[in-house]
Design an enzyme around this catalytic site. Structure first.
Site, PDB file in Angstrom:
ATOM      1  N   CYS A   9      -2.657 -17.608  18.843  1.00 21.27           N
ATOM      2  CA  CYS A   9      -3.508 -16.498  19.315  1.00 21.27           C
ATOM      3  C   CYS A   9      -4.417 -16.928  20.461  1.00 21.27           C
ATOM      4  CB  CYS A   9      -4.367 -15.969  18.172  1.00 21.27           C
ATOM      5  SG  CYS A   9      -3.368 -15.476  16.781  1.00 21.27           S
TER       6      CYS A   9
ATOM      7  N   HIS B 231      -9.285 -11.348  21.684  1.00 18.52           N
ATOM      8  CA  HIS B 231      -7.924 -11.354  21.138  1.00 18.52           C
ATOM      9  C   HIS B 231      -7.870 -10.282  20.060  1.00 18.52           C
ATOM     10  CE1 HIS B 231      -4.501 -12.258  18.770  1.00 18.52           C
ATOM     11  NE2 HIS B 231      -5.190 -12.826  17.797  1.00 18.52           N
TER      12      HIS B 231
ATOM     13  N   ASN C  11      -1.373  -6.926  16.335  1.00 17.99           N
ATOM     14  CA  ASN C  11      -1.759  -8.254  16.815  1.00 17.99           C
ATOM     15  C   ASN C  11      -0.536  -8.902  17.463  1.00 17.99           C
ATOM     16  OD1 ASN C  11      -2.280 -11.016  17.018  1.00 17.99           O
ATOM     17  ND2 ASN C  11      -3.392 -11.132  15.066  1.00 17.99           N
TER      18      ASN C  11
HETATM   19  O1  UT7 Z   1      -4.569 -13.426  15.070  1.00 22.09           O
HETATM   20  C1  UT7 Z   1      -4.812 -14.586  14.346  1.00 22.09           C
HETATM   21  C2  UT7 Z   1      -6.023 -14.463  13.568  1.00 22.09           C
HETATM   22  N1  UT7 Z   1      -5.802 -13.598  12.434  1.00 22.09           N
HETATM   23  C3  UT7 Z   1      -6.804 -12.967  11.913  1.00 22.09           C
HETATM   24  O2  UT7 Z   1      -7.894 -13.060  12.444  1.00 22.09           O
HETATM   25  C4  UT7 Z   1      -6.593 -12.200  10.645  1.00 22.09           C
HETATM   26  C5  UT7 Z   1      -7.783 -12.369   9.755  1.00 22.09           C
HETATM   27  N2  UT7 Z   1      -7.629 -11.753   8.428  1.00 22.09           N
HETATM   28  C6  UT7 Z   1      -7.565 -10.409   8.280  1.00 22.09           C
HETATM   29  O3  UT7 Z   1      -7.564  -9.679   9.237  1.00 22.09           O
HETATM   30  C7  UT7 Z   1      -7.557  -9.871   6.867  1.00 22.09           C
HETATM   31  O4  UT7 Z   1      -7.743 -10.926   5.957  1.00 22.09           O
HETATM   32  C8  UT7 Z   1      -6.254  -9.106   6.489  1.00 22.09           C
HETATM   33  C9  UT7 Z   1      -6.211  -7.795   7.243  1.00 22.09           C
HETATM   34  C10 UT7 Z   1      -5.062  -9.951   6.828  1.00 22.09           C
HETATM   35  C11 UT7 Z   1      -6.217  -8.795   5.005  1.00 22.09           C
HETATM   36  O5  UT7 Z   1      -7.355  -8.047   4.630  1.00 22.09           O
HETATM   37  P1  UT7 Z   1      -8.252  -8.511   3.388  1.00 22.09           P
HETATM   38  O6  UT7 Z   1      -9.315  -7.536   3.274  1.00 22.09           O
HETATM   39  O7  UT7 Z   1      -8.640  -9.948   3.613  1.00 22.09           O
HETATM   40  O8  UT7 Z   1      -7.235  -8.347   2.213  1.00 22.09           O
HETATM   41  P2  UT7 Z   1      -6.750  -9.426   1.119  1.00 22.09           P
HETATM   42  O9  UT7 Z   1      -5.727 -10.328   1.710  1.00 22.09           O
HETATM   43  O10 UT7 Z   1      -7.930 -10.035   0.452  1.00 22.09           O
HETATM   44  O11 UT7 Z   1      -6.046  -8.506   0.080  1.00 22.09           O
HETATM   45  C12 UT7 Z   1      -6.778  -7.473  -0.631  1.00 22.09           C
HETATM   46  C13 UT7 Z   1      -5.813  -6.678  -1.462  1.00 22.09           C
HETATM   47  C14 UT7 Z   1      -4.891  -7.540  -2.327  1.00 22.09           C
HETATM   48  O12 UT7 Z   1      -4.661  -6.842  -3.517  1.00 22.09           O
HETATM   49  P3  UT7 Z   1      -5.484  -7.199  -4.864  1.00 22.09           P
HETATM   50  O13 UT7 Z   1      -5.185  -8.636  -5.128  1.00 22.09           O
HETATM   51  O14 UT7 Z   1      -6.908  -6.950  -4.534  1.00 22.09           O
HETATM   52  O15 UT7 Z   1      -4.919  -6.251  -5.853  1.00 22.09           O
HETATM   53  C15 UT7 Z   1      -3.621  -7.606  -1.544  1.00 22.09           C
HETATM   54  O16 UT7 Z   1      -2.479  -7.817  -2.345  1.00 22.09           O
HETATM   55  O17 UT7 Z   1      -4.945  -5.935  -0.615  1.00 22.09           O
HETATM   56  C16 UT7 Z   1      -3.583  -6.229  -0.940  1.00 22.09           C
HETATM   57  N3  UT7 Z   1      -2.804  -6.157   0.288  1.00 22.09           N
HETATM   58  C17 UT7 Z   1      -2.243  -5.019   0.720  1.00 22.09           C
HETATM   59  N4  UT7 Z   1      -2.223  -3.780   0.211  1.00 22.09           N
HETATM   60  C18 UT7 Z   1      -1.570  -2.828   0.913  1.00 22.09           C
HETATM   61  C19 UT7 Z   1      -2.538  -7.150   1.172  1.00 22.09           C
HETATM   62  N5  UT7 Z   1      -1.801  -6.674   2.189  1.00 22.09           N
HETATM   63  C20 UT7 Z   1      -1.609  -5.354   1.928  1.00 22.09           C
HETATM   64  C21 UT7 Z   1      -0.945  -4.323   2.607  1.00 22.09           C
HETATM   65  N6  UT7 Z   1      -0.951  -3.097   2.059  1.00 22.09           N
HETATM   66  N7  UT7 Z   1      -0.311  -4.521   3.782  1.00 22.09           N
END
Ligand code: UT7
Length: 335
Positions: free
Chosen positions: A115, A262, A292
């Site tokens: 990135c 980014h 992204n």
């Molecule tokens: O470009 C390189 C740099 N990258 C970044 O900067 C990305 C940084 N991270 C993020 O943007 C976020 O962490 C994400 C958008 C990737 C994820 O969001 P989050 O709020 O951190 O979600 P999480 O991974 O903690 O997951 C929360 C819940 C989980 O379910 P439970 O365990 O709470 O029941 C996941 O299984 O959301 C669930 N989940 C989804 N649900 C529906 C994870 N992905 C999805 C999805 N759709 N696509």
């Protein structure tokens, strides 16, 4: 010592628009979840048979940038190609782009900083121009993510985020040191290498080994992201490196005409906007449309901002990135 000025920008994204609803039809996700957590509404995916590849998208963006810069491919002294999704394991996509542009012999270098790849590439190009070694440098960021993502529910935490596309910039020698790239900072912290990574296939996990194991549960050849950890580091590093570039230029937040972060997550951009007390007009976001696109995100956004008339003569621009490695960086430009 010379400065480097961006004299032409171009972008290319595949025609195939993939909406959040399209993804909901093939995996357990929803438009609501994706919009709420990331701000993304659509992304572009290469379609089998549409003729695109990482180098070809880079070529399409480069042709536009060259035209706008009003220079011919043979005037390019160096190609820097930032990607994490090259056409081949080797050689790099830079040489493929060189051939597509029909440039007989010029150095072509791939930059592997995910990135932050475009910021690393700009910084590298700037050094070659500053020393006088090269006059015109083509800097490209291009990514073909879609074919390599786990499009089942298992991969939803990663696969809904990434999109395909390319952006290109022509850097050229500038004698007025008040114009062009003013300063850059680049960093990496390899202890977090695995937190956002794709381990196999690689020399760490050769293809014959993967084939031998023939394990249907093997996910080593899909990207892995520790999303929450990446998010936490991103907001800290983005803030630090933006502050650093402001300090170096003796600029305050109010001096920024446009911050182009980014496009990792709209929530990260909004956090930064709030932290630096920037108005909506001072921050450029297009993650809603393209997702992204890692190394391509800044040049796509820069090109689009320029097309929309948001960058003008004398504009003070700040570019900043954070991503896999971890790597991060920032660049300030006076247009
Ligand atoms: O470009 C390189 C740099 N990258 C970044 O900067 C990305 C940084 N991270 C993020 O943007 C976020 O962490 C994400 C958008 C990737 C994820 O969001 P989050 O709020 O951190 O979600 P999480 O991974 O903690 O997951 C929360 C819940 C989980 O379910 P439970 O365990 O709470 O029941 C996941 O299984 O959301 C669930 N989940 C989804 N649900 C529906 C994870 N992905 C999805 C999805 N759709 N696509």
């Amino acid at each position: 010592m010379y400065n480097s000025k961006i004299i032409g920008l171009g972008k290319y994204v595949p025609e195939n628009v993939v909406s959040n609803d399209d993804l909901s039809s093939i995996m357990d996700t929803s438009d609501e979840w994706i919009r709420e957590r990331t701000g993304i509404e659509n992304r572009r995916h290469i379609k089998k048979g549409d003729g695109n590849s990482t180098a070809i998208m880079g070529y399409k963006a480069s042709i536009i940038a060259l035209k706008r810069a009003n220079i011919q491919p043979k005037e390019i002294d160096l190609i820097l190609f930032a990607t994490l999704s090259p056409d081949y394991y080797f050689p790099g996509s830079g040489v493929i782009l060189q051939e597509l542009l029909n440039i007989e012999a010029c150095p072509a270098m791939d930059i592997r900083n995910q990135c932050s790849g475009f910021i690393y590439a700009l910084t590298t190009a700037d050094q070659f121009i500053k020393t006088g070694m090269y006059k015109n440098i083509l800097v490209v960021g291009s990514e073909n993510h879609s074919g390599g993502l786990d499009m089942s529910s298992r991969g939803r935490g990663v696969s809904v985020i990434f999109g395909d596309g390319a952006g290109a910039a022509i850097l050229s020698r500038e004698e007025n040191n008040k114009k062009g790239i003013q300063s850059s900072f680049i960093y990496s912290e390899g202890k977090y290498a695995k937190e956002l990574s794709l381990i196999g296939p690689s020399t760490n996990r050769w293809v014959p080994e993967i084939l031998d194991e023939n394990d249907p549960e093997d996910i080593s050849y899909f990207p892995y992201m520790n999303g929450q950890m990446v998010f936490k580091h991103a907001v800290v590093r983005f803030s630090e490196v933006i502050q650093e570039v402001l300090n170096k230029n003796k600029w305050s937040s109010e001096d920024i005409d446009l911050l182009i972060p980014h496009q990792a997550n709209l929530r990260i951009s909004q956090f930064i906007q709030k932290k630096f007390k920037l108005s909506e007009n001072q921050v450029f976001n297009n993650i809603m449309k393209y997702g992204n696109t890692t190394a391509a995100s800044i040049p796509i956004a820069l090109s689009e901002a320029w097309e929309q008339g948001r960058i003008n003569n004398g504009s003070k621009i700040v570019l900043a990135a954070f991503g896999s490695g971890f790597t991060w960086g920032s660049t300030s430009v006076v247009w």
